[in-house]
Design a protein around this motif. Structure first.
Motif, short mmCIF file in Angstrom:
data_model
loop_
_atom_site.label_atom_id
_atom_site.label_comp_id
_atom_site.label_asym_id
_atom_site.label_seq_id
_atom_site.Cartn_x
_atom_site.Cartn_y
_atom_site.Cartn_z
N PRO A 57 -10.40 -2.84 -11.26
CA PRO A 57 -10.85 -1.80 -10.34
C PRO A 57 -11.55 -0.67 -11.09
CG PRO A 57 -8.48 -1.63 -10.64
CD PRO A 57 -8.92 -2.86 -11.39
N VAL A 58 -12.67 -0.20 -10.56
CA VAL A 58 -13.41 0.91 -11.18
C VAL A 58 -13.90 1.86 -10.07
CG1 VAL A 58 -14.21 -0.51 -13.11
CG2 VAL A 58 -15.66 -0.30 -11.09
N ASN A 59 -14.25 3.08 -10.49
CA ASN A 59 -14.86 4.04 -9.58
C ASN A 59 -16.36 3.74 -9.57
OD1 ASN A 59 -12.67 5.97 -11.33
ND2 ASN A 59 -12.50 6.01 -9.11
N THR A 128 1.72 3.55 -9.32
CA THR A 128 0.79 3.73 -10.44
C THR A 128 -0.57 3.14 -10.10
OG1 THR A 128 2.64 3.58 -11.97
CG2 THR A 128 0.46 3.29 -12.92
N ALA A 129 -0.56 1.94 -9.50
CA ALA A 129 -1.83 1.26 -9.22
C ALA A 129 -2.71 2.07 -8.26
CB ALA A 129 -1.57 -0.13 -8.64
N SER A 131 -2.60 5.37 -8.00
CA SER A 131 -2.53 6.79 -8.37
C SER A 131 -3.90 7.44 -8.46
CB SER A 131 -1.75 6.96 -9.67
OG SER A 131 -2.39 6.25 -10.71
N GLY A 132 -4.97 6.64 -8.56
CA GLY A 132 -6.31 7.23 -8.56
C GLY A 132 -6.97 7.20 -7.19
N ALA B 104 -6.35 7.74 -14.31
CA ALA B 104 -5.70 6.77 -13.42
C ALA B 104 -6.23 5.38 -13.80
CB ALA B 104 -6.06 7.11 -11.98
N PRO B 105 -5.67 4.32 -13.21
CA PRO B 105 -6.09 2.98 -13.63
C PRO B 105 -7.61 2.76 -13.65
CG PRO B 105 -4.21 2.81 -12.16
CD PRO B 105 -4.59 4.26 -12.22
N MET B 106 -8.31 3.24 -12.62
CA MET B 106 -9.77 2.99 -12.59
C MET B 106 -10.47 3.70 -13.74
SD MET B 106 -8.71 3.03 -9.19
CE MET B 106 -9.38 4.31 -8.19
N ILE B 107 -10.02 4.91 -14.07
CA ILE B 107 -10.61 5.63 -15.20
C ILE B 107 -10.28 4.89 -16.50
CG2 ILE B 107 -10.53 7.79 -16.54
CD1 ILE B 107 -12.00 8.18 -13.93
N ARG B 108 -9.02 4.45 -16.64
CA ARG B 108 -8.63 3.75 -17.87
C ARG B 108 -9.42 2.47 -18.09
NH1 ARG B 108 -3.53 5.87 -16.49
NH2 ARG B 108 -2.57 4.07 -15.46
N ARG B 190 0.70 17.05 -12.25
CA ARG B 190 0.94 15.82 -11.52
C ARG B 190 1.06 14.69 -12.52
NH1 ARG B 190 -2.96 13.54 -8.23
NH2 ARG B 190 -4.67 14.56 -9.27
N THR B 192 -0.64 11.75 -12.60
CA THR B 192 -1.86 11.06 -13.04
C THR B 192 -3.08 11.94 -12.81
OG1 THR B 192 -1.98 10.10 -10.86
CG2 THR B 192 -1.09 8.72 -12.61
N LEU B 193 -4.19 11.47 -13.33
CA LEU B 193 -5.47 12.11 -13.12
C LEU B 193 -5.40 13.59 -13.45
CD1 LEU B 193 -7.02 10.76 -9.84
CD2 LEU B 193 -7.94 10.62 -12.13
#
Ligand SMILES: Cc1cc2nc3c(=O)[nH]c(=O)nc-3n(C[C@H](O)[C@H](O)[C@H](O)COP(=O)(O)OP(=O)(O)OC[C@H]3O[C@@H](n4cnc5c(N)ncnc54)[C@H](O)[C@@H]3O)c2cc1C
Ligand code: FES
Ligand code: FES
Lengths: 162, 297
Positions: A57-59, A128-129, A131-132, B104-108, B190, B192-193
């Motif tokens: 997954p990405v932004n 966690t998954a 969290s963004g 967060a996961p997407m950033i990582r 917080r 995350t992020l």
């Protein structure tokens, strides 16, 4: 100068000529008319634009479309199977995990990426998954429950149910 | 938010990238994960007319162990890959832990170690971890190559010693001695992020599981214009017998290293208190790991 890119979007090969300053998010929404992917902050903070790029997954607001050249993209539109909603989508509907829906595509794709790698996640793994992915409506609890329910359905009802 | 126009380059060798970088001069920016650069370009802070992608340069996204004595980490390795890497978690613990706390996961999945170091934000997660591991950075330009210690890399917020025509190729780290253990703690409002309010990385080496401390490294982030080593606190520890009281003392001394500020993330007083508490906690965790050190696989 425009560049030619080829990528696979939801299983279909596509070829486009695009300016390098356009993000993957813009190209998905504006050129391919896949408007299920949402544009929120544009800065990586909200996760509304989440897509799965080569399994991760990405932004998509922080990925240039030219960077997706030769790669595989999965958006919310690619989840249904034979006209039927994906089990995660069904669980979101059934558990009331959707209110305005703006975060939902991103949430579901983050959940899918999680369940693809970890079919039996703990609650912490789930939190966690996602969290963004920000949700301003639901308070997250129902989203977490929907992902738990989907993981149970997808892992099958028999055998090692927890 | 729209990105300004630029020309895009996708070199397929390091040599080609270095040549572009020197030919294009100050008009070019390297693009790794883009999680800093694209944000800065959208905000019109950076306005490069050329963007050079690192994505097709072979080897930059690899982690290569060297016979147990060291590891070479390509500058374009993602935070997700660092966090999930078994050898790094085991032997280079602060780095794997810090990478697991970045964004967060997407950033990582996009953010790279090279981008994190070169971007040089005072609160960034990976610099303190690299500092306690005594990492060496390999910098290359079309005409020269040099190696610099990470401790000499940072100059100020967003500033490093890297020259405009240089590319950070890799991060080399020697395997810590037997009976070493490390940890990393990040405090944000917080989970995350979150840009950290304070972050602490620690490596400790013991003479034996119940012996004295032979080496200690502490690095603090978000407490000064650059990440800093708490050298006086380290001095307290080296040669001493580990104990909770000793680690508490080191935390108190560590605060002296810092020049924290008051901002919307926290007051100066709160930050100082947290530095003390988190340094102690991080030392305790590193000590537990050092005691349970196991010979290599
Ligand atoms: C929503 C969000 C949350 C974030 N949270 C955190 C966080 O919790 N902790 C944290 O530390 N950071 C965080 N960041 C910042 C960012 O994700 C990290 O700094 C990341 O590691 C940058 O890496 P990148 O590959 O994306 O860099 P890029 O954006 O590609 O590059 C950053 C800079 O480094 C230069 N550069 C990149 N690679 C090289 C190289 N090999 N040689 C020379 N120059 C190079 C680029 O030219 C650019 O100037 C966050 C960012 C966002 C958008
Ligand atoms: S629109 Fe991409 S993270 Fe908000
Ligand atoms: S349902 Fe409205 S933002 Fe999540």
């Amino acid at each position: 100068m425009k560049r030619i890119i080829q990528m696979t979007v939801n299983g279909e090969p596509v070829e486009l000529a695009i300016e390098p300053n356009r993000t993957l998010l813009q190209v998905l929404r504006e050129d391919l008319e896949l408007t299920g992917t949402k544009h929120g902050c544009g800065l990586g903070d909200c996760g509304a634009c989440t897509v799965i790029l080569d399994g991760a997954p990405v932004n998509s607001c922080l990925v240039l479309a030219v960077q997706a050249n030769g790669r595989e993209v999965l958006t919310i539109e690619g989840l249904e199977e034979n006209g039927d909603l994906h089990p995660i989508q069904k669980a979101f509907v059934e558990k009331g995990a959707i209110q305005c829906g703006f975060c939902t595509s991103g949430m579901i794709l983050s959940a899918k990426a999680l369940l693809d790698h970890n079919p039996r996640p703990s609650e912490i793994d789930i939190r966690t998954a996602i969290s963004g992915n920000l949700c301003r409506c639901t308070g997250y609890q129902k989203i977490v429950e929907a992902i738990q329910a989907a993981s149970e359905t997808m892992a099958g009802s028999g055998g090692d149910a927890r | 938010m729209l990105l300004p126009k630029f020309e895009y380059h996708e070199p397929s060798t390091l040599q080609e990238a270095l040549k572009l970088l020197s030919d294009l001069g100050g008009n070019a920016k390297l693009l790794a994960g883009g999680t800093d650069l694209l944000v800065r370009m959208k905000r019109k802070i950076d306005k490069p007319s050329h963007v050079i992608s690192l994505a097709r340069i072979p080897g930059l996204d690899e982690i290569v162990p060297r016979n147990g004595h060291s590891v070479t980490i390509g500058s374009a390795v993602s935070a997700a890959k660092l966090a999930g890497h078994e050898l790094l978690s085991d032997r280079f613990t602060p780095l794997a832990m810090a990478a697991g706390r970045l964004g967060a996961p997407m950033i990582r999945n996009r953010a790279t170690i090279g981008g994190n170091l070169v971007n040089a934000r005072p609160a960034a997660d990976l610099p303190p971890a690299c500092m306690v591991l005594d990492a060496t950075l390999k910098l290359k330009s079309a005409s020269r190559e040099r190696e610099v210690l990470v401790n000499e890399f940072f100059r100020g917020p967003g500033e490093t010693i890297i020259e405009q025509d240089e590319l950070l190729v890799s991060i080399d780290i020697n395997t810590p001695a037997p009976w070493s253990g490390g940890s990393y703690i990040k405090l944000g409002a917080r989970k995350t992020l979150e840009i950290s309010m304070v972050n602490v990385a620690v490596m400790l080496t013991l003479q034996s599981p119940d012996g004295s401390i032979t080496d200690a490294k502490i690095a603090l982030g978000a407490v000064a214009p650059t990440p800093v080593r708490a050298l006086l606190a380290e001095k307290q520890l080296i040669g001493a017998t580990p104990s909770e009281a000793l680690f508490e003392k080191a935390g108190q001394v560590g605060v002296g290293t810092c020049s924290p500020i008051t901002d919307h993330r926290g007051t100066m007083e709160y930050r100082c208190m947290m530095i003390e508490v988190l340094t102690k906690r991080c030392l305790m965790q590193a000590f537990e790991r050092a005691k349970s050190w196991r010979p290599g696989r």
